[in-house]
Design a protein around this motif. Structure first.
Motif, PDB file in Angstrom:
ATOM      1  N   HIS A  30       0.850  -1.200   0.000  1.00 25.93           N
ATOM      2  CA  HIS A  30       0.000   0.000   0.000  1.00 25.93           C
ATOM      3  C   HIS A  30       0.880   1.242   0.000  1.00 25.93           C
ATOM      4  O   HIS A  30       1.362   1.696   1.040  1.00 25.93           O
ATOM      5  N   HIS A  32       1.159   5.035  -2.423  1.00 31.18           N
ATOM      6  CA  HIS A  32       0.627   5.864  -3.505  1.00 31.18           C
ATOM      7  C   HIS A  32       1.762   6.543  -4.264  1.00 31.18           C
ATOM      8  O   HIS A  32       2.613   7.200  -3.663  1.00 31.18           O
ATOM      9  N   GLU A 115       3.737  -3.104  -4.612  1.00 32.18           N
ATOM     10  CA  GLU A 115       2.589  -2.770  -5.447  1.00 32.18           C
ATOM     11  C   GLU A 115       2.274  -1.299  -5.217  1.00 32.18           C
ATOM     12  O   GLU A 115       1.926  -0.902  -4.096  1.00 32.18           O
ATOM     13  N   ARG A 117       0.198   2.128  -6.191  1.00 36.66           N
ATOM     14  CA  ARG A 117      -1.102   2.511  -6.746  1.00 36.66           C
ATOM     15  C   ARG A 117      -1.123   3.978  -7.157  1.00 36.66           C
ATOM     16  O   ARG A 117      -0.458   4.821  -6.558  1.00 36.66           O
ATOM     17  N   TYR A 118      -1.907   4.241  -8.172  1.00 39.13           N
ATOM     18  CA  TYR A 118      -2.104   5.617  -8.631  1.00 39.13           C
ATOM     19  C   TYR A 118      -3.389   5.657  -9.436  1.00 39.13           C
ATOM     20  O   TYR A 118      -3.879   4.629  -9.922  1.00 39.13           O
ATOM     21  N   LEU A 160      -1.053  -0.877  -9.273  1.00 35.42           N
ATOM     22  CA  LEU A 160      -2.481  -0.978  -8.998  1.00 35.42           C
ATOM     23  C   LEU A 160      -3.142   0.277  -9.551  1.00 35.42           C
ATOM     24  O   LEU A 160      -2.750   1.388  -9.184  1.00 35.42           O
ATOM     25  N   THR A 162      -6.006   2.874  -9.650  1.00 30.34           N
ATOM     26  CA  THR A 162      -6.978   3.359  -8.671  1.00 30.34           C
ATOM     27  C   THR A 162      -8.049   4.203  -9.348  1.00 30.34           C
ATOM     28  O   THR A 162      -7.740   5.041 -10.197  1.00 30.34           O
ATOM     29  N   ASP A 189      -7.982  -0.709  -7.443  1.00 29.86           N
ATOM     30  CA  ASP A 189      -8.217  -0.133  -6.124  1.00 29.86           C
ATOM     31  C   ASP A 189      -9.190   1.029  -6.276  1.00 29.86           C
ATOM     32  O   ASP A 189      -9.308   1.605  -7.364  1.00 29.86           O
TER      33      ASP A 189
END
Length: 389
Positions: A30, A32, A115, A117-118, A160, A162, A189
């Motif tokens: 997790h 960003h 991993e 995420r954006y 990931l 988002t 996500d």
């Protein structure tokens, strides 16, 4: 409800040093992308694109500003921090640079799998298409992996995609994630404010992903509590919980130390649903008042599928090593505890089972075994020296 007494068998004698924590193989689920930029990169990119909205142009002062803004207790000021980072991430070159530096920074901190995420929809202001955003970020991650390898570090990074829960593009982003599956994107996500924007608004996206046998996590149980966790799991079918820290609200501790789990907490633990816990970030958002009071301590004792994460490295002034340093200092965690959290995370990654198993067997366990052997050797030498004096 189920009940049990929790105890701890941890001792201070195996507490790892900061150097050992940094060298230990770590897994991050997790984080960003727009919350982890280097301050100097933000200054460079702002100059390149003509963005004049930065509160500071000195990298050191800018880094301090981001952390203070995130700690301010003001939601408006906290959200403003992402307005600045997203503003300088609107071109292919900028996205490639940020993604590459992300991979390099994590690798240097001992992260072997991540991993990141954006939200592609937040990087379209200069005319990029969703596909161009994804391809630029993927290219940056591959470049970062190569640079890390050249400097003696190994890391694998998956993306990931988002969707913002207050917007109406979740199905479109889910379809995008599915198209780039096996091409660098490992899952989906949703993020953004929980209150007023339940995940059930995006059921069409989750139903699509389930039909395609694809993976997804949902930000839940950070600010809105148990209802958001229940909806994420029972209505949407999330594979993991982004944060999930408020599951503690369904756990009671009696005066005699007996722990009682409510039905939702029991379900989460029994089904081994991964919790993407982010201790420092949770302190900033008020989900916990201190590291000592953070639910991760109890969740570890109760053997939930707890994992340790950074959330936003820039805003929290953190890294995976710093997160573990806080936990080691607070709870007396050992290398065995660190390995437990790391294996939990690797088991929960959105890559095929055989690849997860290979990472655990070939990278994570040998890495911790080496550190433990070094510790035992040092203890032996120290004991021998004391005996001979």
């Amino acid at each position: 409800m189920t009940s049990q007494t929790h105890t701890t068998g941890h001792t201070d004698r195996e507490t790892p040093s900061a150097e050992q924590i940094r060298r230990a193989p770590k897994v991050l689920l997790h984080d960003h992308l727009d919350g982890g930029l280097r301050p100097g990169t933000i200054v460079d990119l702002a100059r390149d694109c003509g963005y004049e909205g930065l509160p500071e142009t000195d990298p050191d002062k800018l880094g301090i500003w981001f952390r203070e803004a995130a700690d301010s207790g003001s939601l408006e000021r906290y959200l403003e921090t992402f307005a600045h980072t997203c503003a300088v991430m609107q071109t292919k070159d900028a996205l490639k640079r940020v993604a590459a530096e992300c991979a390099v920074d994590l690798a240097e901190d001992g992260v072997v799998y991540a991993e990141i995420r954006y939200a592609p929809e937040q990087h379209l202001e200069n005319g990029l298409t969703l596909e161009e955003v994804v391809e630029a970020v993927n290219e940056g991650f591959r470049e970062g992996e190569r640079r890390a390898k050249a400097s003696g570090h190994r890391i694998r990074v998956g993306a990931l995609l988002t969707a913002m829960r207050h917007a109406a593009r979740a199905l479109e982003i889910a379809e995008l994630a599915n198209r780039y599956r096996d091409l660098g994107v490992v899952g989906f996500d949703i993020a953004g404010a929980e209150a007023g924007f339940p995940p059930t608004r995006h059921l069409d996206a989750f139903e699509f992903l389930k039909r395609e046998n694809n993976h997804f996590t949902i930000h839940a149980g950070e600010a809105f509590g148990l209802p958001s966790i229940w909806q994420a799991l029972q209505w949407c079918g999330a594979d993991r919980l982004g944060h999930g820290v408020r599951i503690i609200d369904d756990i009671e501790i009696a005066d005699d130390g007996t722990v009682k789990l409510g039905r939702l907490a029991s379900y989460v633990r029994d089904k081994r649903i991964p919790l993407e816990l982010c201790p420092t970030s949770n302190l900033q958002t008020g989900a916990a008042t201190s590291y000592a009071e953070h639910p991760i301590g109890l969740l570890r004792k109760l053997h939930f599928r707890a994992t340790v994460n950074t959330d936003n490295r820039l805003m929290s002034g953190t890294s995976m090593s710093r997160e573990f340093e806080h936990l080691v200092g607070t709870f007396g965690y050992t290398l065995d505890d660190m390995q437990w959290f790391t294996v939990n995370a690797m088991k929960s990654a959105f890559i095929p089972f055989d690849e997860r198993l290979a990472m655990i067997s070939d990278v994570i366990k040998p890495g911790y075994a080496e550190l433990k052997s070094e510790w035992l050797f040092r203890q032996t030498v120290s004991t021998s020296a004391s005996a001979g004096s």
